[in-house]
Design an enzyme around this catalytic site. Structure first.
Site, short mmCIF file in Angstrom:
data_model
loop_
_atom_site.label_atom_id
_atom_site.label_comp_id
_atom_site.label_asym_id
_atom_site.label_seq_id
_atom_site.Cartn_x
_atom_site.Cartn_y
_atom_site.Cartn_z
CB CYS A 13 -0.93 -0.13 0.76
SG CYS A 13 -0.06 -0.15 2.91
NE ARG A 19 -4.50 1.23 1.78
CZ ARG A 19 -4.77 1.96 0.47
NH1 ARG A 19 -5.11 1.53 -0.25
NH2 ARG A 19 -2.88 2.56 0.93
CG ASP A 129 -5.36 6.02 2.74
OD1 ASP A 129 -5.13 5.41 3.83
OD2 ASP A 129 -4.68 6.66 2.10
#
Ligand code: 4NP
Length: 161
Positions: A13, A19, A129
């Protein structure tokens, strides 16, 4: 008896703080449950949080599912990761752009896949996100990644036994 076929998976990420640490923890957990001889790691593309542990809400949500990600430490993706890993899963399309930009000549499109393509092929679905979001966003992220990791196990585990 674990098989000799090994998959080496890198979850990526932007910050390697929200994440992809969850993705590493979830995938690693499932790999252990399935007794597969796979390697799982994670990395980020923007470098702002290198050396930090995962975000406290990623840690909290993982732990609610019995997964301890507290010992992870953020790092940047490098070109060498294309030598080491078989599959590089990006959490979002902008992450793929950043991986290309960061790894230059080492970039290999055959090894890069949008994570949610494992569940919804070709639909370009990003794992959102959660960086500025509330805990609920981290639960949503967990559930999406969990589904994708189940598919990865389904797709590749037969080859590994
Ligand atoms: P992640 O979330 O990519 O899921 O780790 C982010 C964390 C930090 C930043 C961006 C995204 N940041 O720009 O600091």
């Amino acid at each position: 008896m674990p098989g000799f076929f090994t998959m080496k998976i890198l979850m990526v990420c932007l910050g390697n703080i929200c994440r992809s640490p969850l993705a590493e923890g979830i995938m690693e957990y499932k790999v252990q449950q399935a007794q597969l001889n796979w390697t799982v790691d994670s990395a980020g593309t923007n470098g702002y949080h290198v050396g930090e542990a995962p975000h406290r809400l990623s840690q909290k949500v993982a732990l609610m599912h019995g997964i301890d990600i507290s010992r992870q430490s953020a790092r940047n993706i490098t070109g060498n990761d294309f030598q080491v890993f078989d599959m590089i899963y990006a959490m979002a399309e902008d992450v793929i752009d950043d991986i290309k930009w960061r790894t230059g000549n080492a970039y290999n499109p055959k090894k890069v896949k949008l994570l949610m393509d494992e569940v919804y092929p070709g639909r370009s679905i990003d794992v959102p996100d959660p960086w500025y979001g509330p805990e609920a966003d981290y639960h949503q992220v967990f559930d999406m990644i969990d589904k994708a990791c189940n598919k990865i196990i389904e797709h590749y585990a037969l080859l590994s036994k």
